[in-house]
Design a protein around this motif. Structure first.
Motif: not given
Length: 300
Positions: A130-141
């Motif tokens: 779930a973490a690597v599919q989250s918006r938060r992760y995408r924003a971090l990248l």
């Protein structure tokens, strides 16, 4: 179907590269290592979770190594986000190792305990996915890519004077980190579990720094010294890692309860911490630390 994990690529810094450019090359490479394991984490591959965690640790180690250059509020925010992501991956890895260890044991109640661990492990891998599919992760990248290439840190003067040439900078970073590791490993028998963990973190930062900068240290004699030092440091890390795994698994086993509500590790299984193994690892780690301290410096 499980997707294979992706390991780190070798970083090839060219001769004469500037310090700022070396950071960007290192950060790009490490970020590729992280992103390269997205699919493996989504497929719940334990090796993929492990490799992404390594990539995150390497990125945090690079930020620590270049701390004088990267001082800015945005850097601090990204460090917090990287710590968040690491924390979402850690339970899956720790429970996976605990499950493997319990499977090797022969004790009453093992099947019941494994059922509970498996359930927790499944939830932990779902959390990592779930973490690597989250918006938060995408924003971090997205933020990391922009920060590496055009972050505000590059427009500000460094906290301390930073050598323009990466070789001089690398020599200073490695020397400082090596002194810290060797000073602590010299009194390893006096350290408690938490202090040994901090020593392990310091040793990892040194190991990663050497990996980042190793192609800058040229010459056959230097290369031989570097390889020897790196090998001894890896041996020390292996022993400290084994000690840390025993401590983590002992803590996890105490927290796992069987359906009856009893603490499984205390009532159905012998303690995971093998005192004889700990003593053996401490003795071996201390000997390896002494060998590391005696190794010839490649950065001088």
């Amino acid at each position: 179907m499980s997707i294979e994990a992706s390991k780190a690529e070798k970083i090839l810094l060219p001769r004469g590269i500037a310090t700022v450019d070396s950071f960007r090359m290192i950060a790009r490479s490490v970020l590729r290592h992280v992103v390269g394991n997205e699919a493996a984490v989504r497929s719940c591959n334990p090796d993929g979770v492990h490799q992404m965690r390594i990539g995150l640790r390497r990125l945090r180690a690079a930020i620590a190594a270049f701390a004088d250059l990267l001082q800015h509020a945005e850097t601090e925010r990204l460090k917090r986000e990287l710590k968040w992501l690491t924390s979402r991956l850690a339970p899956a890895r720790d429970l996976h190792l605990l499950e493997l260890r319990i499977r090797r044991q022969r004790a009453a109640g093992r099947a019941e305990l494994l059922t509970e661990i498996a359930a927790r492990r499944t939830r932990a891998f779902a959390g990592a996915k779930a973490a690597v599919q989250s918006r938060r992760y995408r924003a971090l990248l997205q933020d990391l890519r922009h920060w590496i290439e055009a972050g505000a840190w590059a427009e500000r003067p460094a906290l301390k004077p930073v050598p323009r040439r990466a070789l001089e900078f690398a020599s200073d970073v490695v020397a400082r980190r090596a002194r810290k590791v060797m000073r602590k490993s010299d009194r390893l028998h006096e350290l408690d579990v938490r202090q040994r963990h901090r020593l392990r973190i310091s040793a990892k930062k040194l190991y990663y720094a050497i990996g980042f900068f190793e192609t800058l240290f040229e010459g056959r004699k230097t290369a031989d010294r570097l390889a020897t030092f790196q090998s001894k440091l890896k041996d020390l890390l292996d022993r400290l890692g084994a000690l840390n795994d025993l401590a983590v698994q002992q803590r996890l086993s105490r927290s796992v309860a069987v359906p009856s509500g009893k603490p499984a590790a205390a009532t159905t299984l012998p303690p995971l911490r093998d005192r004889g193994k700990v003593a053996q690892l401490l003795q071996s780690a201390a000997a390896t630390g002494a060998e590391l301290a005696a190794a010839k410096r490649f950065w001088d």
